[in-house]
Enzyme design. Sequence first.
Site, PDB file in Angstrom:
ATOM      1  N   CYS A 123       0.837  -1.215   0.000  1.00 20.86           N
ATOM      2  CA  CYS A 123       0.000   0.000   0.000  1.00 20.86           C
ATOM      3  C   CYS A 123       0.866   1.256   0.000  1.00 20.86           C
ATOM      4  O   CYS A 123       0.537   2.256   0.641  1.00 20.86           O
ATOM      5  CB  CYS A 123      -0.945   0.009   1.202  1.00 20.86           C
ATOM      6  SG  CYS A 123      -2.161  -1.308   1.191  1.00 20.86           S
ATOM      7  N   ALA A 124       1.974   1.183  -0.721  1.00 17.21           N
ATOM      8  CA  ALA A 124       2.879   2.329  -0.853  1.00 17.21           C
ATOM      9  C   ALA A 124       3.442   2.332  -2.273  1.00 17.21           C
ATOM     10  O   ALA A 124       4.656   2.358  -2.482  1.00 17.21           O
ATOM     11  CB  ALA A 124       3.996   2.255   0.176  1.00 17.21           C
TER      12      ALA A 124
END
Length: 410
Positions: A369-370
């Site tokens: 999630c980056a």
Amino acid sequence: MRHRRKTLSITTEFACSTKAVAEVEGSDLQAPLADGSTTRYVNFDYAASAPALRSAVTRIQELLPTYSSVHRGAGYASQVTTQAYEDARAVVTEFVGAADDQCLVFTRNTTDSLNLLAGCVPGPVVVLDIEHHSNLLPWKRSHVVQAADSIGETIARVDIELQRTGAALLAVTGASNVTGEILPIRRLSDLAHSRGARIVVDGAQLVPHRRVSLAADGIDYLAFSGHKVYAPFGAGVLIGRRDWLDAAPAYLAGGGAVRNVAVDRTEWAPAPARHEGGSPNVLGAAALAAACQEIESLGDAAAQHEAVLTEQLRWGLTDIDGVEVLKIFHDISDAVGVVSFVVEGHRAADVARYLSTEHGIGVRDGRFCAHPLLDRLGHGDGAVRASLGLGSSSADVEALLSAVAQYLTR
């Protein structure tokens, strides 16, 4: 596998590193292997969800017989449950060193907390491109700053953007969920305040590993998740200055968030009730408070334990030919127990699957999630993340290092 073994002297300095410093659920879990046998499960996925502390589970079991409604019940069970909920608020508030003008709102998780705050901010938000999506996506009027390879240059870029935009808020991570690097929060908060802005810290990866004080660090708002702080049932926290929270529309319009309702008007309650409409997650809040109390009781031992193991893990992976350990800034040396790496010529998913099926080791693979950060680091296809915590041991680290080396040599 080559061994510089800088960490040998460190691991002998603190005996606690050879074993877990706290009892966590699942420490005796057996994992099935591809050959049909089983082995002790080695958990290196703390950064996603940490295992529950035994003390948190015990607290939940204590509360279950009296589990009831909160705030609006006159019966004995309801009174006990309400007191447990508000006691949890007080414990967590003290744990993070809140200032007198700050209040705590219980949420579902860090994502929920930051989305709540996004509805309260009265102006533009400046944010770095290294953030977890939870601290990138919620902001309605955001200005994204591309981080440099040094924290000094990155802060200079943030300063320019704060001045250019007249931002109301600076949103930063406390510790990267990809590399574990800890940003200089006091330095950033001083900068934000000097430019007339406030600061919110995504503490999802920082709070489980290091003590945080909003008052001492100059933090206006802090968000974090109970499930990453060894507390099951997923209670989250947003804690910070009351004025924005009191002025904003209720996050969840419903029972408990109001003082009075008529057909043509509503009188909303102040924070925290204003944003806690509906029946709250009592067990999650109580579990989080119990976990905070145990972490506090460990004192410096917890940080020392994790620092030793993190150093052992980083140096051990660096010593394996063909393995690259990811890093954002060359001038930051302090980090929590989150280490991401890539194996040259091999997909991260294949490495993670091998570690699980052949060695019973649980890691995370992907982009965590980056996505913007992984793209910047040149690994947009993903990496492997190994994260540790209070239940980890030096033997766990050695098991992972040995398994990665075997993957390459075989």
